[in-house]
Design a protein around this motif. Sequence first.
Motif, PDB file in Angstrom:
ATOM      1  N   VAL A  52       2.260 -14.869  -3.426  1.00  0.00           N
ATOM      2  CA  VAL A  52       2.683 -14.069  -4.591  1.00  0.00           C
ATOM      3  C   VAL A  52       1.693 -12.936  -4.843  1.00  0.00           C
ATOM      4  CG1 VAL A  52       3.074 -14.115  -7.086  1.00  0.00           C
ATOM      5  CG2 VAL A  52       3.951 -15.960  -5.647  1.00  0.00           C
ATOM      6  N   ALA A  53       0.406 -13.262  -4.752  1.00  0.00           N
ATOM      7  CA  ALA A  53      -0.612 -12.239  -4.981  1.00  0.00           C
ATOM      8  C   ALA A  53      -0.489 -11.125  -3.938  1.00  0.00           C
ATOM      9  CB  ALA A  53      -1.999 -12.868  -4.918  1.00  0.00           C
ATOM     10  N   TRP A  54      -0.276 -11.523  -2.684  1.00  0.00           N
ATOM     11  CA  TRP A  54      -0.130 -10.512  -1.630  1.00  0.00           C
ATOM     12  C   TRP A  54       1.123  -9.671  -1.852  1.00  0.00           C
ATOM     13  CZ3 TRP A  54      -3.940  -8.912   1.092  1.00  0.00           C
ATOM     14  CH2 TRP A  54      -4.995  -9.763   1.413  1.00  0.00           C
ATOM     15  N   LEU A  55       2.189 -10.307  -2.313  1.00  0.00           N
ATOM     16  CA  LEU A  55       3.429  -9.561  -2.564  1.00  0.00           C
ATOM     17  C   LEU A  55       3.248  -8.554  -3.700  1.00  0.00           C
ATOM     18  CD1 LEU A  55       6.198 -12.306  -2.177  1.00  0.00           C
ATOM     19  CD2 LEU A  55       5.719 -10.368  -0.661  1.00  0.00           C
ATOM     20  N   VAL A  56       2.503  -8.965  -4.727  1.00  0.00           N
ATOM     21  CA  VAL A  56       2.253  -8.029  -5.837  1.00  0.00           C
ATOM     22  C   VAL A  56       1.461  -6.821  -5.319  1.00  0.00           C
ATOM     23  CG1 VAL A  56       1.007  -7.713  -8.017  1.00  0.00           C
ATOM     24  CG2 VAL A  56       2.401  -9.755  -7.664  1.00  0.00           C
ATOM     25  N   LEU A  57       0.415  -7.087  -4.511  1.00  0.00           N
ATOM     26  CA  LEU A  57      -0.366  -5.973  -3.950  1.00  0.00           C
ATOM     27  C   LEU A  57       0.514  -5.090  -3.072  1.00  0.00           C
ATOM     28  CD1 LEU A  57      -3.803  -7.604  -2.984  1.00  0.00           C
ATOM     29  CD2 LEU A  57      -3.192  -6.355  -5.047  1.00  0.00           C
ATOM     30  N   ALA A  58       1.357  -5.730  -2.264  1.00  0.00           N
ATOM     31  CA  ALA A  58       2.238  -4.963  -1.372  1.00  0.00           C
ATOM     32  C   ALA A  58       3.208  -4.112  -2.184  1.00  0.00           C
ATOM     33  CB  ALA A  58       3.008  -5.913  -0.453  1.00  0.00           C
ATOM     34  N   ALA A  59       3.709  -4.669  -3.287  1.00  0.00           N
ATOM     35  CA  ALA A  59       4.657  -3.918  -4.113  1.00  0.00           C
ATOM     36  C   ALA A  59       3.990  -2.675  -4.704  1.00  0.00           C
ATOM     37  CB  ALA A  59       5.190  -4.813  -5.229  1.00  0.00           C
ATOM     38  N   PRO A  64      -2.295  -5.240  -9.990  1.00  0.00           N
ATOM     39  CA  PRO A  64      -2.989  -5.406  -8.709  1.00  0.00           C
ATOM     40  C   PRO A  64      -4.443  -5.833  -8.883  1.00  0.00           C
ATOM     41  CG  PRO A  64      -2.698  -3.071  -9.208  1.00  0.00           C
ATOM     42  CD  PRO A  64      -1.954  -3.830 -10.261  1.00  0.00           C
ATOM     43  N   PHE A  65      -5.091  -5.340  -9.954  1.00  0.00           N
ATOM     44  CA  PHE A  65      -6.512  -5.682 -10.155  1.00  0.00           C
ATOM     45  C   PHE A  65      -6.683  -7.197 -10.269  1.00  0.00           C
ATOM     46  CE2 PHE A  65      -5.305  -1.891 -12.554  1.00  0.00           C
ATOM     47  CZ  PHE A  65      -5.977  -0.920 -11.853  1.00  0.00           C
ATOM     48  N   SER A  66      -5.819  -7.828 -11.117  1.00  0.00           N
ATOM     49  CA  SER A  66      -5.967  -9.258 -11.349  1.00  0.00           C
ATOM     50  C   SER A  66      -5.572 -10.063 -10.116  1.00  0.00           C
ATOM     51  CB  SER A  66      -5.125  -9.686 -12.559  1.00  0.00           C
ATOM     52  OG  SER A  66      -3.919  -8.976 -12.588  1.00  0.00           O
ATOM     53  N   GLN A  67      -4.508  -9.615  -9.423  1.00  0.00           N
ATOM     54  CA  GLN A  67      -4.099 -10.368  -8.227  1.00  0.00           C
ATOM     55  C   GLN A  67      -5.130 -10.228  -7.107  1.00  0.00           C
ATOM     56  OE1 GLN A  67      -2.105 -12.598  -8.283  1.00  0.00           O
ATOM     57  NE2 GLN A  67      -0.151 -12.161  -9.262  1.00  0.00           N
ATOM     58  N   GLY A  68      -5.675  -9.031  -6.958  1.00  0.00           N
ATOM     59  CA  GLY A  68      -6.732  -8.843  -5.961  1.00  0.00           C
ATOM     60  C   GLY A  68      -7.943  -9.690  -6.306  1.00  0.00           C
ATOM     61  N   PHE A  71     -11.432 -12.967   2.139  1.00  0.00           N
ATOM     62  CA  PHE A  71     -12.138 -12.224   1.090  1.00  0.00           C
ATOM     63  C   PHE A  71     -12.073 -10.718   1.367  1.00  0.00           C
ATOM     64  CE2 PHE A  71     -15.833 -10.398  -0.984  1.00  0.00           C
ATOM     65  CZ  PHE A  71     -15.758 -10.961  -2.247  1.00  0.00           C
ATOM     66  N   TYR A  72     -12.437 -10.339   2.600  1.00  0.00           N
ATOM     67  CA  TYR A  72     -12.407  -8.910   2.954  1.00  0.00           C
ATOM     68  C   TYR A  72     -10.977  -8.371   2.936  1.00  0.00           C
ATOM     69  CZ  TYR A  72     -17.337  -8.557   4.115  1.00  0.00           C
ATOM     70  OH  TYR A  72     -18.701  -8.515   4.038  1.00  0.00           O
ATOM     71  N   LEU A  73     -10.045  -9.188   3.411  1.00  0.00           N
ATOM     72  CA  LEU A  73      -8.643  -8.745   3.415  1.00  0.00           C
ATOM     73  C   LEU A  73      -8.151  -8.508   1.992  1.00  0.00           C
ATOM     74  CD1 LEU A  73      -6.940 -10.896   6.212  1.00  0.00           C
ATOM     75  CD2 LEU A  73      -7.455  -8.444   6.235  1.00  0.00           C
ATOM     76  N   ALA A  74      -8.589  -9.372   1.059  1.00  0.00           N
ATOM     77  CA  ALA A  74      -8.189  -9.189  -0.338  1.00  0.00           C
ATOM     78  C   ALA A  74      -8.732  -7.867  -0.877  1.00  0.00           C
ATOM     79  CB  ALA A  74      -8.695 -10.358  -1.177  1.00  0.00           C
TER      80      ALA A  74
END
Lengths: 297, 357
Positions: B332-339, B309-313, B247-250
């Motif tokens: 996938v969500a982490w990759l979107v945030l990373a991108a 990023p808002f929705s993936q986070g 949760f915190y990492l997200a």
Amino acid sequence: MPAVPEAGPPAVEVEDLEKHYGDVRALDGISFATAPGEVFGLLGHNGAGKSTTIRILTGRARPTGGRAEVLGHAVPDELDAVRSAINLVPETPTVYERATAEENLKLFCKLYGLPGERAGTALERVRLAHAAKRKVKTFSTGMRQRLLLARALLNEPRVLFLDEPTRGLDPQSARELHDLVREMAGGGSTIFLTTHDMNEADSLCDRVAFLADGRIVALDTPLALKLKLGGTPEVDVGLDDGSELRLGLEGADGRAELEQLVTAGRVRTLHSREATLADVFIALAGRSLDDEEPGAP
Amino acid sequence: MNFSRVLAILVKDLTDAMRDGRIIILLVLPIGLAVFWNATASDPDERPESTVAVVDEGRIGLAAALREAAADSVELETIAAADERAARRMVDAEDAASAVLAPAPVEGEPARARILLPENATPTAQSVVALVPAALGAAAGRPPSTEVSVQPLPTPASDQRAIDVLDTGTSFIVVGIVTLVTFVALLVVPMQTAEEIGTGTFGALRLAATGPEILAAKALSGLLFALLGTALTLLITQTAPDDPIPFYLAGLGLTVSLVGFGLLLGLASGNANQINTYGGFLIMPVLVIVFATLIVDSGPLLVLLDVLPFSQGARLMFDAVGPEDPFGAGLVAWLVLAAWCVVGFAVLTRVVARREA
């Protein structure tokens, strides 16, 4: 070729320095050098390139061409090597308004790796110790300017850049700043000054450079410039009948007439009319320093 | 990079922010919204709900016995099913979370029951399983002689939306935290940066520190504000995420993915008041995106949500906050945030280099 000071390796050295903003040539190939302990003045209109020169020399702008060195290191590429040995009093009060004077200085003590006590010492030097715990937003313009100076003194810089340092200062504070500048120069620091105040430049600077349209149009000691470019020497003579005369002393006629009046005992007052740096600038640029540079921001 | 210089600027930024009323409002507003929404959406007497399909071949009153056994812990609804086939259909269609198949009791033998439980059954549905032996025994009138077996079923193709699975109050907390993180990264950080540019203190700092050191301190202050704000929101609402570390990492991941853009905005604007004035318009699109994350499960809007990023986070946080895993958002969500993070900081690096030139 840059004008090289007579003694010592240059503290600041600039050669064919250029800075272009699109089609505008803010600096168009200027060259000069300053010696350790020298007070060097850069004079010119707004937009002439003074602040751009300081921005390059303090590593905050990259030149388009030419070379700029401070203490033997190219700037901005080798700024890290001289970061702790230079400082700047900027034209505008770049201070943290919501912090106290002491907090403002302690931040920079940490950044320079200096003990926090330096903040108190610097505030005492600029007579702000009494306001150390006050928020800067309550300071007058003069107090803010003195705080900037205190910040610039923290690391005891070997080269101090002063960009219009007495703007907004009362005469007493300006005089104190001049004394500090002389004290620092006496201690071996190089002072690089820009100013609109010709009297300030005349009284403080060992040498001055006049900058117009991005070029240096004259560079010498104030006295030499006044002698070279300040026009013919003249005297204003007040006579015993209440009338006044202005006599030029360059020609034999003027000198003979003055001698005649003195011999006849008719002279009541006698004032020499020496050229000022402002006269020199008008002679060079065709307008006074108080006139805005055409197209200046 | 000199970390003691970064630390000195970071401490200054944090202190200065706490003296700036505009920033305090930006931090308090989303926390307040989360607390308010959570308080108004939560019912302290509310029990988790579940539906069970019951095949009671012996007509022993198993459904009633189950409801009675669950009375204190689960709001249990029972649906009578004619046979195992009908019960399976109900579970596949997600009309029931599980099914209990009880053959008619045979004299002299223990009462028997078989439970059909999907592999992705919710914790509530799983807890109902524990009630079956007692309910069966009570209905058959021969406690404790019962035999109950559980038959796992493949996960049914779900047409449930996340909002149907998630607890409403907890959902609002996540919405509030995503808003908080967005405010920190896209308003607080740019305002602090713009103020440094506008007042010239950025230039003063540049004499004593490098540009990357100054920007790193500002990014770190954003991360700290997001982290502390998230912790404070959870503390006030007395919410303990089921998976606290993810949760915190997200939350941190979302902050990092946005903070590069925040720094860019601050550098480009140079006017903190302007950002503060117009930044308020940011709240509506962010809220719409996060709420849309909860209800949109198909169509072009889903594609948009997949790349934001808002929705993936938010998906990562929704998955981590409760026992359910409504989005199954992972790599996938982490990759979107990373991108987004890479794009933000790449553009920032380019802009800083151009400014210095």
